[in-house]
Design a protein around this motif. Structure first.
Motif, PDB file in Angstrom:
ATOM      1  N   ARG A   1      22.906 -59.934  58.633  1.00 31.97           N
ATOM      2  CA  ARG A   1      23.146 -61.279  58.108  1.00 31.97           C
ATOM      3  C   ARG A   1      22.445 -62.261  59.027  1.00 31.97           C
ATOM      4  NH1 ARG A   1      24.522 -62.863  62.090  1.00 31.97           N
ATOM      5  NH2 ARG A   1      25.123 -64.742  61.024  1.00 31.97           N
TER       6      ARG A   1
ATOM      7  N   ARG B   1      21.327 -61.854  48.140  1.00 32.66           N
ATOM      8  CA  ARG B   1      22.120 -63.045  48.507  1.00 32.66           C
ATOM      9  C   ARG B   1      21.293 -64.280  48.103  1.00 32.66           C
ATOM     10  NH1 ARG B   1      24.783 -63.188  54.294  1.00 32.66           N
ATOM     11  NH2 ARG B   1      26.148 -64.657  53.217  1.00 32.66           N
TER      12      ARG B   1
ATOM     13  N   GLN C   1      31.795 -64.814  62.419  1.00 35.43           N
ATOM     14  CA  GLN C   1      30.515 -64.568  63.114  1.00 35.43           C
ATOM     15  C   GLN C   1      30.518 -65.178  64.514  1.00 35.43           C
ATOM     16  OE1 GLN C   1      30.780 -65.587  59.950  1.00 35.43           O
ATOM     17  NE2 GLN C   1      29.127 -64.836  58.656  1.00 35.43           N
TER      18      GLN C   1
ATOM     19  N   ASP D   1      20.274 -72.050  56.589  1.00 33.75           N
ATOM     20  CA  ASP D   1      19.902 -71.037  55.593  1.00 33.75           C
ATOM     21  C   ASP D   1      18.874 -71.561  54.613  1.00 33.75           C
ATOM     22  OD1 ASP D   1      22.778 -70.245  56.574  1.00 33.75           O
ATOM     23  OD2 ASP D   1      21.774 -68.455  55.794  1.00 33.75           O
TER      24      ASP D   1
ATOM     25  N   ASN E   1      24.049 -74.453  55.527  1.00 35.29           N
ATOM     26  CA  ASN E   1      24.367 -73.534  56.625  1.00 35.29           C
ATOM     27  C   ASN E   1      25.807 -73.067  56.418  1.00 35.29           C
ATOM     28  OD1 ASN E   1      23.564 -72.189  59.101  1.00 35.29           O
ATOM     29  ND2 ASN E   1      25.034 -73.500  60.148  1.00 35.29           N
ATOM     30  N   LYS E   2      26.278 -72.209  57.280  1.00 35.66           N
ATOM     31  CA  LYS E   2      27.596 -71.601  57.151  1.00 35.66           C
ATOM     32  C   LYS E   2      28.688 -72.636  56.880  1.00 35.66           C
ATOM     33  CE  LYS E   2      28.341 -68.154  57.121  1.00 35.66           C
ATOM     34  NZ  LYS E   2      28.420 -67.453  55.823  1.00 35.66           N
TER      35      LYS E   2
HETATM   36  O1  MRU Z   1      26.676 -65.392  55.931  1.00 39.45           O
HETATM   37  P1  MRU Z   1      25.739 -65.275  57.095  1.00 39.45           P
HETATM   38  O2  MRU Z   1      26.365 -64.666  58.310  1.00 39.45           O
HETATM   39  O3  MRU Z   1      24.428 -64.621  56.708  1.00 39.45           O
HETATM   40  O4  MRU Z   1      25.400 -66.786  57.458  1.00 39.45           O
HETATM   41  C1  MRU Z   1      24.559 -67.047  58.566  1.00 39.45           C
HETATM   42  C2  MRU Z   1      24.415 -68.489  58.847  1.00 39.45           C
HETATM   43  O5  MRU Z   1      24.913 -69.343  58.152  1.00 39.45           O
HETATM   44  C3  MRU Z   1      23.535 -68.861  59.993  1.00 39.45           C
HETATM   45  O6  MRU Z   1      24.019 -70.010  60.615  1.00 39.45           O
HETATM   46  C4  MRU Z   1      22.123 -69.134  59.457  1.00 39.45           C
HETATM   47  O7  MRU Z   1      21.653 -68.045  58.715  1.00 39.45           O
HETATM   48  C5  MRU Z   1      21.179 -69.436  60.538  1.00 39.45           C
HETATM   49  S1  MRU Z   1      20.813 -67.928  61.416  1.00 39.45           S
HETATM   50  C6  MRU Z   1      19.613 -68.078  62.450  1.00 39.45           C
END
Ligand code: MRU
Length: 346
Positions: free
Chosen positions: A47, A90, A193, A234, A244-245
């Motif tokens: 991820r 995704r 995470q 993202d 982003n997350k």
């Molecule tokens: O759901 P995930 O763990 O893939 O989400 C990851 C994130 O949101 C990160 O902050 C983003 O991908 C930047 S990673 C360098």
């Protein structure tokens, strides 16, 4: 060189560190087909936007090998279902589509067995991401005053990228330069995470850090005064709106309310100039069980409904700086983003 690595190509297969088992266990999953890579991306074995893109690139190598074995010179048509499977793994991280587009762009100039040329292309995507992370760290670290506290959200380190990291890469380099007094790490519900991955990476490097619950953001900025919220991305729309997350937007609001600044760190592979603003970014929604259960234990009454978007979009107006491998975009908006990308040759 950072010892943490999320993925490697070895013995003709893609090996993924199973991030669902960290920090308790370091288990590697061997993928020999594009379907296995797509399933691993969807299941969160690997991820983080750049790491997903790199994994998908190696997935195309596996798809091409199978298509060439089955259809010979007809491999370009035979590969289509695998490409669709990878593309749909995704939806939010644009790095996935970006990497697939770069891989398919090589199809036209490949003759005979496509595997060697496509493997070289996947390795180039992998190597370029590591180089981009180091360049971003060099651009982003000087923005942080010596002795600063910072907050970060999710995992953006070596595990989420080709190595070093985006936001965590800036923090790593800033720490080496004496700029970081302490890192606050959001837990990052529901996959944790921050607690499971970022904390693990920071601990391995001896960078001073403390965990906080996601809901602590406003109180943290009010009481302990971190100078920066530093996050990855993202997908960054043409006007600078940043997916982003989930929880990033909340943390950015809290930072702005308390006079702290917000830095987004992402390579150009995360920029999506074709998407005008954040309103049209597709935000992945995952099953309710990710909120109502933890490791098989009920956290909510059986059958209770949940809304589980796993990303949010922080408006560009809340972002002070977007850092990429070509430099820094201060106070991003559509005009500054366009001028920057033009100067960068994009
Ligand atoms: O759901 P995930 O763990 O893939 O989400 C990851 C994130 O949101 C990160 O902050 C983003 O991908 C930047 S990673 C360098």
């Amino acid at each position: 060189m950072n010892p943490v690595t999320a993925l490697r190509w070895q013995d003709g297969a893609l090996h993924l560190l199973d991030q669902r088992r960290l920090p308790a266990e370091q288990t590697w999953l061997r993928c020999v087909s594009a379907g296995e890579v797509a399933d691993a991306i969807r299941a969160m074995v690997v991820r983080g936007a750049p790491a997903i893109g790199i994994a998908a690139a190696y997935g195309v190598v596996l798809a091409a090998r199978a298509a060439f074995a089955a259809a010979g010179d007809g491999w370009r048509a035979a590969i289509e279902p695998d490409l669709a499977h990878l593309r749909n793994a995704r939806p939010t991280a644009v790095n996935l589509a970006w990497a697939l587009d770069r891989m398919t762009a090589r199809f036209a100039t490949t003759s005979g067995d496509p595997e060697p040329a496509l493997l070289a292309q996947a390795r180039a995507i992998h190597d370029q991401d590591l180089a981009a992370n180091r360049a971003m760290a060099a651009h982003g670290a000087p923005l942080i005053a010596p002795g600063s506290r910072v907050l970060t959200h999710c995992n953006t380190g070596a595990l989420a990228t080709g190595g070093h990291g985006t936001a965590l890469g800036v923090i790593r380099t800033a720490h080496a330069q004496g700029r970081i007094a302490e890192v606050f790490v959001d837990e990052t519900r529901p996959w944790l995470q921050g607690a499971r991955l970022t904390a693990w990476e920071l601990q391995q490097e001896g960078i001073p850090a403390r965990l906080v619950v996601d809901g602590a953001a406003a109180w943290l900025f009010a009481r302990l005064r971190p100078a920066w919220l530093i996050v990855g991305a993202d997908r960054i729309a043409a006007n600078g709106d940043t997916a982003n997350k989930i929880g990033t937007y909340t943390a950015a609001l809290a930072a702005r309310a308390h006079g702290a600044r917000v830095m987004v760190v992402a390579p150009l592979s995360t920029f999506d100039p074709a998407t005008p603003d954040g309103a049209v970014i597709e935000v992945e929604e995952r099953p309710a069980q990710e909120l109502t259960q933890l490791a098989g234990q009920a956290l909510a009454p059986a059958g209770f409904a949940a809304w589980n978007p796993v990303f949010d979009v922080t408006p560009a107006a809340l972002i002070d700086a977007i850092v990429c491998e070509h430099g820094v975009i201060e106070r991003p908006d559509a005009a500054r983003m366009a001028a920057f990308l033009e100067a960068a040759g994009r």
